[in-house]
Each structure stands twice: as structure tokens, then as C-alpha cells.
Design a protein around this motif. Structure first.
Motif, mmCIF file in Angstrom:
data_model
loop_
_atom_site.group_PDB
_atom_site.id
_atom_site.type_symbol
_atom_site.label_atom_id
_atom_site.label_comp_id
_atom_site.label_asym_id
_atom_site.label_seq_id
_atom_site.Cartn_x
_atom_site.Cartn_y
_atom_site.Cartn_z
ATOM 1 N N GLU A 1 -1.765 -22.511 18.293
ATOM 2 C CA GLU A 1 -2.237 -21.630 16.720
ATOM 3 C C GLU A 1 -2.892 -22.622 15.819
ATOM 4 O OE1 GLU A 1 0.959 -22.778 17.851
ATOM 5 O OE2 GLU A 1 1.436 -20.784 18.324
ATOM 6 N N GLY A 2 -4.033 -23.816 17.153
ATOM 7 C CA GLY A 2 -4.271 -23.946 16.243
ATOM 8 C C GLY A 2 -4.328 -25.591 15.181
ATOM 9 N N TYR A 3 -3.343 -25.992 15.432
ATOM 10 C CA TYR A 3 -3.114 -27.664 15.166
ATOM 11 C C TYR A 3 -3.220 -29.009 15.693
ATOM 12 C CZ TYR A 3 1.879 -27.041 15.637
ATOM 13 O OH TYR A 3 2.780 -26.925 16.269
ATOM 14 N N ILE A 4 -2.994 -29.593 15.222
ATOM 15 C CA ILE A 4 -2.715 -31.368 16.321
ATOM 16 C C ILE A 4 -1.570 -31.934 16.470
ATOM 17 C CG2 ILE A 4 -5.181 -32.067 17.305
ATOM 18 C CD1 ILE A 4 -5.033 -34.408 15.095
ATOM 19 N N ALA A 5 -1.193 -32.038 17.669
ATOM 20 C CA ALA A 5 0.428 -33.323 17.923
ATOM 21 C C ALA A 5 -0.032 -34.273 18.399
ATOM 22 C CB ALA A 5 1.795 -32.408 17.899
ATOM 23 N N TYR A 6 0.798 -35.477 17.854
ATOM 24 C CA TYR A 6 1.073 -36.973 18.532
ATOM 25 C C TYR A 6 2.735 -36.959 18.901
ATOM 26 C CZ TYR A 6 -3.714 -38.520 16.698
ATOM 27 O OH TYR A 6 -4.281 -38.770 16.050
ATOM 28 N N ASP A 7 2.341 -36.251 20.144
ATOM 29 C CA ASP A 7 3.731 -36.525 21.021
ATOM 30 C C ASP A 7 3.735 -37.824 21.796
ATOM 31 O OD1 ASP A 7 6.041 -35.572 23.402
ATOM 32 O OD2 ASP A 7 4.482 -34.683 24.313
ATOM 33 N N LEU A 8 4.754 -38.406 21.636
ATOM 34 C CA LEU A 8 5.826 -39.548 22.340
ATOM 35 C C LEU A 8 7.104 -39.122 22.602
ATOM 36 C CD1 LEU A 8 5.254 -41.878 19.390
ATOM 37 C CD2 LEU A 8 4.198 -41.504 20.767
ATOM 38 N N SER A 9 6.928 -38.322 23.159
ATOM 39 C CA SER A 9 7.923 -38.064 24.251
ATOM 40 C C SER A 9 8.385 -38.683 24.810
ATOM 41 C CB SER A 9 8.593 -36.630 24.533
ATOM 42 O OG SER A 9 7.405 -35.943 25.148
ATOM 43 N N SER A 10 7.099 -39.555 25.937
ATOM 44 C CA SER A 10 6.888 -40.191 27.731
ATOM 45 C C SER A 10 6.838 -41.580 27.653
ATOM 46 C CB SER A 10 6.425 -39.679 28.241
ATOM 47 O OG SER A 10 5.111 -39.463 27.998
ATOM 48 N N ALA A 11 7.019 -41.537 25.626
ATOM 49 C CA ALA A 11 6.403 -42.920 25.643
ATOM 50 C C ALA A 11 7.534 -43.989 25.347
ATOM 51 C CB ALA A 11 6.182 -42.978 23.951
ATOM 52 N N LYS A 12 7.362 -45.491 25.549
ATOM 53 C CA LYS A 12 8.251 -46.643 26.994
ATOM 54 C C LYS A 12 8.205 -46.958 24.935
ATOM 55 C CE LYS A 12 7.052 -47.455 30.863
ATOM 56 N NZ LYS A 12 6.733 -48.093 31.618
ATOM 57 N N ALA A 13 9.115 -48.294 25.060
ATOM 58 C CA ALA A 13 9.473 -49.246 24.110
ATOM 59 C C ALA A 13 8.791 -49.601 23.182
ATOM 60 C CB ALA A 13 11.003 -50.529 23.847
ATOM 61 N N ILE A 14 7.991 -49.439 22.257
ATOM 62 C CA ILE A 14 7.072 -50.222 21.251
ATOM 63 C C ILE A 14 7.946 -50.810 20.053
ATOM 64 C CG2 ILE A 14 5.328 -48.180 22.340
ATOM 65 C CD1 ILE A 14 6.320 -46.449 19.264
ATOM 66 N N SER A 15 6.348 -51.321 19.686
ATOM 67 C CA SER A 15 6.636 -52.003 18.441
ATOM 68 C C SER A 15 5.364 -52.053 17.645
ATOM 69 C CB SER A 15 6.722 -53.841 18.638
ATOM 70 O OG SER A 15 4.985 -54.397 19.227
ATOM 71 N N SER A 16 6.140 -52.363 16.290
ATOM 72 C CA SER A 16 4.684 -52.883 15.182
ATOM 73 C C SER A 16 3.431 -53.065 15.154
ATOM 74 C CB SER A 16 5.609 -52.607 13.520
ATOM 75 O OG SER A 16 5.806 -54.148 13.993
ATOM 76 N N GLY A 17 3.319 -54.076 16.260
ATOM 77 C CA GLY A 17 1.963 -55.104 16.213
ATOM 78 C C GLY A 17 0.895 -54.821 17.183
ATOM 79 N N ASN A 18 0.875 -53.483 17.792
ATOM 80 C CA ASN A 18 -0.395 -52.978 18.415
ATOM 81 C C ASN A 18 -0.479 -51.833 18.116
ATOM 82 O OD1 ASN A 18 1.836 -51.964 20.062
ATOM 83 N ND2 ASN A 18 1.271 -52.956 22.038
ATOM 84 N N ALA A 19 -0.028 -51.307 16.907
ATOM 85 C CA ALA A 19 -0.177 -49.384 16.268
ATOM 86 C C ALA A 19 -2.701 -49.554 16.711
ATOM 87 C CB ALA A 19 -0.273 -49.292 15.269
ATOM 88 N N LYS A 20 -2.267 -48.186 17.269
ATOM 89 C CA LYS A 20 -4.023 -48.359 16.747
ATOM 90 C C LYS A 20 -3.917 -47.296 15.764
ATOM 91 C CE LYS A 20 -5.550 -49.140 21.733
ATOM 92 N NZ LYS A 20 -5.793 -48.809 22.498
ATOM 93 N N PHE A 21 -5.003 -47.034 15.114
ATOM 94 C CA PHE A 21 -5.385 -45.877 14.357
ATOM 95 C C PHE A 21 -5.736 -45.060 14.029
ATOM 96 C CE2 PHE A 21 -3.336 -49.096 11.684
ATOM 97 C CZ PHE A 21 -1.839 -48.584 10.917
ATOM 98 N N ASN A 22 -5.917 -43.848 13.459
ATOM 99 C CA ASN A 22 -6.859 -42.013 14.157
ATOM 100 C C ASN A 22 -7.313 -41.839 12.698
ATOM 101 O OD1 ASN A 22 -5.324 -41.017 16.673
ATOM 102 N ND2 ASN A 22 -6.921 -43.112 16.266
ATOM 103 N N THR A 23 -8.018 -41.454 12.238
ATOM 104 C CA THR A 23 -8.873 -40.165 11.098
ATOM 105 C C THR A 23 -8.669 -39.025 11.768
ATOM 106 O OG1 THR A 23 -9.405 -42.363 10.270
ATOM 107 C CG2 THR A 23 -9.994 -40.517 8.885
ATOM 108 N N ILE A 24 -8.002 -38.374 10.632
ATOM 109 C CA ILE A 24 -9.336 -36.703 10.970
ATOM 110 C C ILE A 24 -9.594 -36.791 9.239
ATOM 111 C CG2 ILE A 24 -6.546 -35.755 9.437
ATOM 112 C CD1 ILE A 24 -6.986 -33.380 11.288
ATOM 113 N N SER A 25 -10.871 -35.912 9.563
ATOM 114 C CA SER A 25 -11.400 -35.726 8.578
ATOM 115 C C SER A 25 -11.858 -34.125 8.047
ATOM 116 C CB SER A 25 -12.982 -36.540 7.821
ATOM 117 O OG SER A 25 -12.460 -37.722 8.314
ATOM 118 N N THR A 26 -12.128 -33.402 7.533
ATOM 119 C CA THR A 26 -12.325 -32.135 7.463
ATOM 120 C C THR A 26 -14.041 -32.525 6.233
ATOM 121 O OG1 THR A 26 -10.975 -31.868 5.106
ATOM 122 C CG2 THR A 26 -9.859 -31.449 7.212
#
Length: 404
Positions: free
Chosen positions: A166-191
Motif C-alpha cells: 500500500e506504500g507505507y513503511i513499518a518497523y517490525d520488532l516481532s523477532s527482536a530480543k530484549a532491548i534497553s533504552s540506552g542504545n536506541a538509534k534514530f531515523n528521520t523520514i522527510s517529505t
């Protein structure tokens, strides 16, 4: 717009025609209007065309898009040589909304006044925008989402970034292991100008991004808040997070909107004097400003559904009032809608969507209009109706010159 009532009545006749509820005497009126000009006949053909109405349906039944398409079949009625029928009247009402908005708004005025002649003041046809955006990953890699294939387009840590059919993007974490808030990376979407895009955040919240806007967000949410940073305009559908009730915060300049689970629109373009937040469902709290505004007790306000908050950037004052929901989220539904709006306000929206620059000559910026239309029409149709007020609109490449 002296004949606006007539155009509106014609649109209503077309709606009754689609519903097969048009009595003989009204059918004669509709037939007479169709025969009045070639332009009228062309517009009738467009407004009774199944493909056109299906394309416009998402603007009026966004939540039922797929269901609506399944409920529409090649039908039992001939309409100007085209087989056309809506099986369920539930979806006919959406077709009616399309006809009334396009027909009684700018469509009928454009065709009935101008026939099938092109707008004389426009030397270049300006086409509407579409789904275009750039996704910038942590590290600086850029992905042109318009050209990206469907399926997996990238990975960031444990997040799989997917582009749907349908033309949208999604972030899938279904296979992610336990994560903490200390090492999050950031993305930017711009129109860009002339662009818009939709995405699903890692927590399942959905965002519609308007033209010339950007959203910075983590590849997953952890800790005590879900925080994103916005420029421009976006519509949010925020998911609940269960018993934890982790707040979702949208930061736009000095303003922060805090929610738990709700639907709202935030608009704060750099060329606008206000930051406006419109609440559809749920509840939001808005914090804004520094200095005198906070000292005066205007640090924050809480909105209820149907309200909007307008923050004055210069004075940091916050005004809460009743919202025109349809006008506030018209862009998200693929529409322009203006209620007593100044020409300058209208043209700023048009400039972002059609990727043009605007120049005013003379005192014309404060003329007010009430109108609406699909955003999926050439700019010349919009200019034609604006010119009925007595202004002149000239197109020079990507520059629009407006004068008296």
C-alpha cells in the motif's frame, strides 16, 4: 460564486442519479445541464465513473478502504455507456460525498464557467503531489521511499524496516530480543514540497506526514516515554501500551504534546504564525514556551475531543477553541478544505503541495474564501475558482504571481 446554489443542486442531482432515485422531472433538469456544454458532459462522465470514485473513496472512508473496494462490483446500471453500481448504500454515501465535494466545490464551477478551455493565465500545468519521502537511517544512509521495492528495505539494530504494497513503511520488532533504552538509534523520514507519506512506528502507532515535513524517531521505544520530533504537519493515531501507560510525546519546536492513546493532528510550519493541535479522540496535554507565558500560568493546557489549541509563536499565548475537524485533517484525507480562509493561508498550502513559489502584487493576500476540493487535481482548477473573486493568477514555471 453567485451561482453556487445552482452548482450545488446539480451535484445533488448527480448523487440521486447514482442512487437511482432521480424522478423524471429532475432527470430532465440533469439532462438539460449536460447538454448545455461539452464541459458539463465531461464532468458528468467523470463524476459517474467507477474508477474515479474508487480513487476518491479513501478520502471519505479511509478506515473502510479495502472493504469498500470489495463491496463495489461491475454493476447493473448503465451510466453514460459505463457499467456502474454500488451494491450497498453504505458506500453510496461515500460516492455522494465525492460528488458534492468535487462537483459543488471547484469541479462544477470550473467546467460550467470555463467549458473545456484551459485556464488562460496558466502557461504550465501544475500537477498535484503524491507519496514521496526520504528515510534517513542512523549513520546517514538515505532511502528514496518512492523508488524502494516492497518488503524489507533496511535493518536498524533489531528493527526490520518494511515497505508495504500500500506504500507505507513499518518497523517490525516481532523477532527482536530484549532491548534497553540506552542504545536506541534514530531515523528521520522527510517529505519534500509536493510529498506526503505514512508510516507505522515501532510501537504500532501510525503517522501521516504532510508535505514539507519531517519526523525523527527511535527504531524502538524503551524507558519511560515514547518521544518523537516533528517539523511541519502530521496526523497521529497513537496506540495504548497496556498497563505501563507509557506516554507518547510529540515535540515541535518549543511545544510538546503528551498523550497515552489518541488521535490528533499537529501543524507548525515555520512560515505559519501558530502551532495548532487538533484533538479527535482521547486526551492530550500541551506544554509550550518559556519566559512570560509560563510565568503567567499558560504553561500547559489539556484538550478534550473536538477542541484545538493554537499557540502564538511570538507571544507564547495558548488559545483553546472548538475545532473544525474536517478542515483540520482534510489534507490527510486527500482534500483541500477552507472555511473563511485568507488567500495567503490557502496559497501556503498550495505552494507546499504543488511545489511552487508564490508572489503577491497588490493587496490581495487577505481576501477570504470558502471552498473545498480533492488534492488530486491540477492546480489550474483551483486557480480558476480563485479568479472568480476578481484576482488574476499567472504561472511562470514554478512561480505563481497573484494580482488584482
Amino acid at each position: 460564486m453567485d451561482n453556487y446554489g445552482e452548482y450545488y443542486n446539480i451535484a445533488r442531482l448527480i448523487v440521486r442519479h447514482l442512487r437511482e432515485e432521480l424522478p423524471p422531472e429532475e432527470q430532465e433538469k440533469l439532462d438539460a445541464w449536460r447538454k448545455r456544454s461539452e464541459g458539463n458532459e465531461q464532468l458528468f462522465s467523470r463524476l459517474t465513473d467507477e474508477a474515479f470514485l474508487l480513487e476518491e473513496l479513501p478520502a471519505y472512508a479511509a478506515r473502510d478502504r479495502e472493504a469498500a473496494r470489495m463491496k463495489v462490483s461491475a454493476g447493473v446500471k448503465e451510466a453514460n455507456g459505463r457499467r456502474f453500481s454500488f451494491i450497498y448504500k453504505r458506500y453510496i454515501k461515500y460516492a455522494a460525498a465525492v460528488v458534492l465535494a468535487v462537483g459543488a466545490g471547484w469541479g462544477l464551477l470550473h467546467f460550467d464557467k470555463a467549458g473545456d478551455q484551459p485556464a488562460g493565465s496558466a502557461s504550465v500545468e501544475l500537477l498535484p503531489g503524491g507519496n514521496r519521502a526520504i528515510l534517513t537511517l542512523d549513520g546517514g544512509r538515505e532511502i528514496d521511499l518512492d523508488r524502494a521495492h516492497t518488503g524489507e528495505i533496511a535493518r536498524q539494530d533489531q528493527a526490520v524496516i518494511l515497505k508495504s504494497e500500500e506504500g507505507y513503511i513499518a518497523y517490525d520488532l516481532s523477532s527482536a530480543k530484549a532491548i534497553s533504552s540506552g542504545n536506541a538509534k534514530f531515523n528521520t523520514i522527510s517529505t519534500p514540497k509536493g510529498g506526503q507519506y505514512r508510516l507505522q512506528l515501532p510501537d504500532g502507532s501510525r503517522v501521516w506526514l504532510n508535505a514539507q515535513s519531517s519526523l525523527r524517531f527511535p527504531t524502538w521505544f524503551g524507558g519511560k516515554e515514547r518521544r518523537v520530533e516533528l517539523t511541519g504537519e502530521a496526523y497521529f493515531e497513537v496506540t495504548h501500551t497496556g498497563a505501563e501507560k507509557v506516554p507518547f510525546r510529540v515535540v515541535l519546536g518549543k511545544q510538546t504534546v503528551e498523550v497515552l492513546g489518541t488521535e490528533f493532528n499537529v501543524s507548525g510550519y515555520s512560515d505559519e504564525g501558530d502551532i495548532t493541535t487538533t484533538l479527535l479522540t482521547g486526551k492530550v496535554k500541551i506544554d509550550y514556551g518559556t519566559g512570560e507565558a509560563k510565568a503567567a500560568g499558560l504553561k500547559n493546557v489539556t484538550l478534550s475531543p473536538g477542541q484545538k489549541a493554537s499557540v502564538k509563536k511570538l507571544t507564547e499565548e495558548i488559545e483553546v477553541s472548538k475545532a473544525d475537524i474536517e478542515e483540520s485533517i482534510a489534507w490527510k484525507n486527500g482534500q483541500f478544505r477552507f472555511e473563511n480562509a485568507e488567500l495567503s493561508t490557502i496559497m501556503r498550502q498550495i505552494a507546499r503541495w504543488y511545489d511552487v513559489e508564490v508572489e503577491y502584487r497588490g493587496d490581495v493576500e487577505h481576501i477570504r474564501f470558502r471552498a473545498g476540493s480533492s488534492r488530486n487535481v491540477p492546480a489550474s482548477q483551483i486557480f480558476r475558482i480563485l479568479e472568480t473573486s476578481g484576482i488574476n493568477i499567472k504561472t511562470e514555471g514554478k512561480k505563481i504571481i497573484i494580482s488584482k
